[in-house]
Design a protein around this motif. Structure first.
Motif, PDB file in Angstrom:
ATOM      1  N   MET A  12     -53.974  15.616  13.998  1.00 24.46           N
ATOM      2  CA  MET A  12     -55.066  16.545  13.749  1.00 24.46           C
ATOM      3  C   MET A  12     -55.293  16.604  12.246  1.00 24.46           C
ATOM      4  SD  MET A  12     -54.057  19.594  16.334  1.00 24.46           S
ATOM      5  CE  MET A  12     -55.723  20.198  16.277  1.00 24.46           C
ATOM      6  N   ARG A  18     -61.021  24.622  12.551  1.00 23.45           N
ATOM      7  CA  ARG A  18     -61.538  24.781  13.915  1.00 23.45           C
ATOM      8  C   ARG A  18     -60.707  23.989  14.922  1.00 23.45           C
ATOM      9  NH1 ARG A  18     -67.015  25.676  16.201  1.00 23.45           N
ATOM     10  NH2 ARG A  18     -67.040  23.680  17.264  1.00 23.45           N
ATOM     11  N   ALA A  19     -60.358  22.756  14.537  1.00 26.21           N
ATOM     12  CA  ALA A  19     -59.529  21.926  15.425  1.00 26.21           C
ATOM     13  C   ALA A  19     -58.139  22.547  15.546  1.00 26.21           C
ATOM     14  CB  ALA A  19     -59.451  20.501  14.888  1.00 26.21           C
ATOM     15  N   ARG A  68     -47.498  15.615   8.567  1.00 22.08           N
ATOM     16  CA  ARG A  68     -47.461  14.326   7.857  1.00 22.08           C
ATOM     17  C   ARG A  68     -47.939  14.551   6.433  1.00 22.08           C
ATOM     18  NH1 ARG A  68     -50.320   8.573   9.432  1.00 22.08           N
ATOM     19  NH2 ARG A  68     -52.262   9.634   8.859  1.00 22.08           N
ATOM     20  N   VAL A 184     -51.754   4.244  17.234  1.00 25.24           N
ATOM     21  CA  VAL A 184     -52.973   4.797  17.842  1.00 25.24           C
ATOM     22  C   VAL A 184     -53.859   3.698  18.417  1.00 25.24           C
ATOM     23  CG1 VAL A 184     -52.976   6.752  16.250  1.00 25.24           C
ATOM     24  CG2 VAL A 184     -54.360   4.744  15.705  1.00 25.24           C
TER      25      VAL A 184
HETATM   26  N1  COA Z   1     -57.397  16.977  17.178  1.00 23.06           N
HETATM   27  C1  COA Z   1     -57.928  18.138  17.636  1.00 23.06           C
HETATM   28  N2  COA Z   1     -59.208  18.320  17.919  1.00 23.06           N
HETATM   29  C2  COA Z   1     -60.013  17.262  17.741  1.00 23.06           C
HETATM   30  C3  COA Z   1     -59.531  16.025  17.268  1.00 23.06           C
HETATM   31  C4  COA Z   1     -58.162  15.899  16.978  1.00 23.06           C
HETATM   32  N3  COA Z   1     -57.645  14.767  16.525  1.00 23.06           N
HETATM   33  N4  COA Z   1     -60.552  15.163  17.211  1.00 23.06           N
HETATM   34  C5  COA Z   1     -61.639  15.830  17.626  1.00 23.06           C
HETATM   35  N5  COA Z   1     -61.315  17.099  17.941  1.00 23.06           N
HETATM   36  C6  COA Z   1     -62.213  18.154  18.427  1.00 23.06           C
HETATM   37  C7  COA Z   1     -63.405  18.273  17.522  1.00 23.06           C
HETATM   38  O1  COA Z   1     -63.085  19.151  16.462  1.00 23.06           O
HETATM   39  C8  COA Z   1     -64.437  18.801  18.452  1.00 23.06           C
HETATM   40  O2  COA Z   1     -64.243  20.191  18.555  1.00 23.06           O
HETATM   41  P1  COA Z   1     -65.498  21.186  18.534  1.00 23.06           P
HETATM   42  O3  COA Z   1     -66.202  20.905  19.800  1.00 23.06           O
HETATM   43  O4  COA Z   1     -64.875  22.526  18.446  1.00 23.06           O
HETATM   44  O5  COA Z   1     -66.290  20.820  17.314  1.00 23.06           O
HETATM   45  C9  COA Z   1     -64.077  18.195  19.804  1.00 23.06           C
HETATM   46  O6  COA Z   1     -62.727  17.781  19.680  1.00 23.06           O
HETATM   47  C10 COA Z   1     -64.919  17.008  20.157  1.00 23.06           C
HETATM   48  O7  COA Z   1     -64.925  16.124  19.090  1.00 23.06           O
HETATM   49  P2  COA Z   1     -65.913  14.885  19.026  1.00 23.06           P
HETATM   50  O8  COA Z   1     -67.266  15.345  18.646  1.00 23.06           O
HETATM   51  O9  COA Z   1     -65.769  14.113  20.277  1.00 23.06           O
HETATM   52  O10 COA Z   1     -65.278  14.009  17.882  1.00 23.06           O
HETATM   53  P3  COA Z   1     -65.640  14.058  16.363  1.00 23.06           P
HETATM   54  O11 COA Z   1     -66.798  13.147  16.141  1.00 23.06           O
HETATM   55  O12 COA Z   1     -65.714  15.459  15.869  1.00 23.06           O
HETATM   56  O13 COA Z   1     -64.346  13.391  15.718  1.00 23.06           O
HETATM   57  C11 COA Z   1     -62.853  11.695  14.991  1.00 23.06           C
HETATM   58  C12 COA Z   1     -63.982  12.060  15.976  1.00 23.06           C
HETATM   59  C13 COA Z   1     -62.283  10.353  15.347  1.00 23.06           C
HETATM   60  C14 COA Z   1     -63.410  11.698  13.565  1.00 23.06           C
HETATM   61  C15 COA Z   1     -61.768  12.796  15.128  1.00 23.06           C
HETATM   62  O14 COA Z   1     -61.328  12.735  16.438  1.00 23.06           O
HETATM   63  C16 COA Z   1     -60.598  12.703  14.177  1.00 23.06           C
HETATM   64  O15 COA Z   1     -60.722  13.068  13.016  1.00 23.06           O
HETATM   65  N6  COA Z   1     -59.419  12.264  14.676  1.00 23.06           N
HETATM   66  C17 COA Z   1     -58.206  12.254  13.952  1.00 23.06           C
HETATM   67  C18 COA Z   1     -58.173  11.135  12.952  1.00 23.06           C
HETATM   68  C19 COA Z   1     -56.842  11.111  12.299  1.00 23.06           C
HETATM   69  O16 COA Z   1     -56.088  12.065  12.355  1.00 23.06           O
HETATM   70  N7  COA Z   1     -56.517   9.984  11.624  1.00 23.06           N
HETATM   71  C20 COA Z   1     -55.255   9.831  11.000  1.00 23.06           C
HETATM   72  C21 COA Z   1     -54.240   9.236  11.892  1.00 23.06           C
HETATM   73  S1  COA Z   1     -54.679   7.648  12.487  1.00 23.06           S
END
Ligand code: COA
Ligand code: MG
Length: 285
Positions: A12, A18-19, A68, A184
């Motif tokens: 996350m 929010r997340a 992390r 991942v």
């Molecule tokens: N953890 C918790 N919640 C998450 C999440 C995660 N990793 N990824 C998305 N969500 C939430 C979003 O905040 C959104 O919530 P909301 O409806 O309250 O706004 C919901 O899930 C739906 O999200 P969605 O619109 O499908 O995705 P997005 O376009 O907002 O995000 C990513 C897509 C890939 C950018 C996002 O999932 C992300 O940042 N993932 C983590 C990336 C990461 O941690 N990388 C480092 C390790 S490889």
């Protein structure tokens, strides 16, 4: 040895409050609150404060919570480590670990907080055996995106270019009784591809998969938990082996395959895994 369930380990972004608010409702076995690659330089310091505050408050239920941090060689690493040590998460995950010294240096600040290591560089892979034996390390996490980048490899179905690295880390982890989580799957809308990669990881021995989106949780929980069929077979193996043992025999047969003591041990491990998952899921409700 049975580790706690880590079928689904969700990254996350530490900058997204929010997340983080929703973390306690997600069916994840563990959460990695990330200060490293998911957070832009401009947001690093705010994310550090937010994550530290949330981890201290612990609104995550039974989910294991890991921070992390940025690498010790970055401008944020030292402050991240100090903040994480003070917040006392279940573990601190170090990026790009390449030697036992990287872990020892973090332990000097983190004390008894367990350390997890990102295994994601060619040198880290070659040193996996020494890294895995370091005091304080309890879990390895594959960083397959960084690895593909550093190897100049490609992301392909079946992950043939990564099998040597995944296998080296797996050997090192199991030789030292560590947990180990797979990397991942980037295409977070491709459930079929995710399932295939989870199945491959499970077959290799990984405890679970790191995930980037909540939509990936159900597949990982399903694949990395023992199936009903596997549990039925485990019960049958234990019963059949007990029965032949009564008459002095050592080898039973179930479903056309032999069952020796080692298979019974494995069957008992599966049953214990299922019990641990049931207990975690009951606590999360
Ligand atoms: N953890 C918790 N919640 C998450 C999440 C995660 N990793 N990824 C998305 N969500 C939430 C979003 O905040 C959104 O919530 P909301 O409806 O309250 O706004 C919901 O899930 C739906 O999200 P969605 O619109 O499908 O995705 P997005 O376009 O907002 O995000 C990513 C897509 C890939 C950018 C996002 O999932 C992300 O940042 N993932 C983590 C990336 C990461 O941690 N990388 C480092 C390790 S490889
Ligand atoms: Mg990385």
């Amino acid at each position: 040895m049975i580790h706690r369930p880590r079928r689904s380990v969700l990254y996350m972004p530490g900058s997204k409050s929010r997340a983080l608010d929703k973390a306690a409702t997600l069916p994840a076995d563990a959460l990695i609150l990330d200060l490293e690659d998911a957070v832009t330089p401009a947001e690093k310091s705010a994310a550090r404060d937010l994550v530290a505050e949330r981890v201290k408050a612990r609104p995550f239920g039974p989910r294991e919570v890991i921070i992390r941090i940025n690498g010790a060689d970055t401008e944020w690493g030292a402050a991240d480590l100090a903040a994480a040590a003070a917040a006392k998460p279940d573990a601190i995950l170090l990026p790009k670990v390449e030697s036992p010294d990287d872990i020892a240096a973090a332990r000097a600040v983190a004390g008894d907080i367990p350390i997890w290591a990102m295994m994601e560089t060619p040198l880290g892979m070659l040193n996996a055996a020494q890294i895995a034996g370091t005091t304080g390390l309890t879990c390895m996490v594959m960083g397959t995106n960084d690895l593909v980048k550093d190897l100049h490899a490609c992301h392909v179905a079946g992950r043939e270019p990564l099998l040597a690295a995944l296998g080296l880390a797996m050997l090192a982890a199991r030789a030292n009784n560590l947990a180990i989580i797979d990397g991942v799957y980037n295409a977070f809308k491709d459930d079929e591809g995710l399932r295939a990669e989870c199945q491959q990881g499970r077959a290799m021995g990984f405890d679970g998969k790191t995930l980037i989106h909540p939509a990936q949780l159900a597949v990982a929980n399903d694949v990395f938990g023992p199936s009903v069929e596997a549990l039925d077979e485990a019960h049958a193996q234990i019963a059949a082996h007990e029965q032949v043992a009564e008459t002095g025999g050592g080898v039973a047969v179930v479903n056309g395959r032999i069952v020796e003591n080692l298979h019974v041990e494995n069957a008992k491990r599966l049953l214990a895994e299922a019990e641990a998952i049931a207990a975690l899921e009951a606590a999360a409700r």
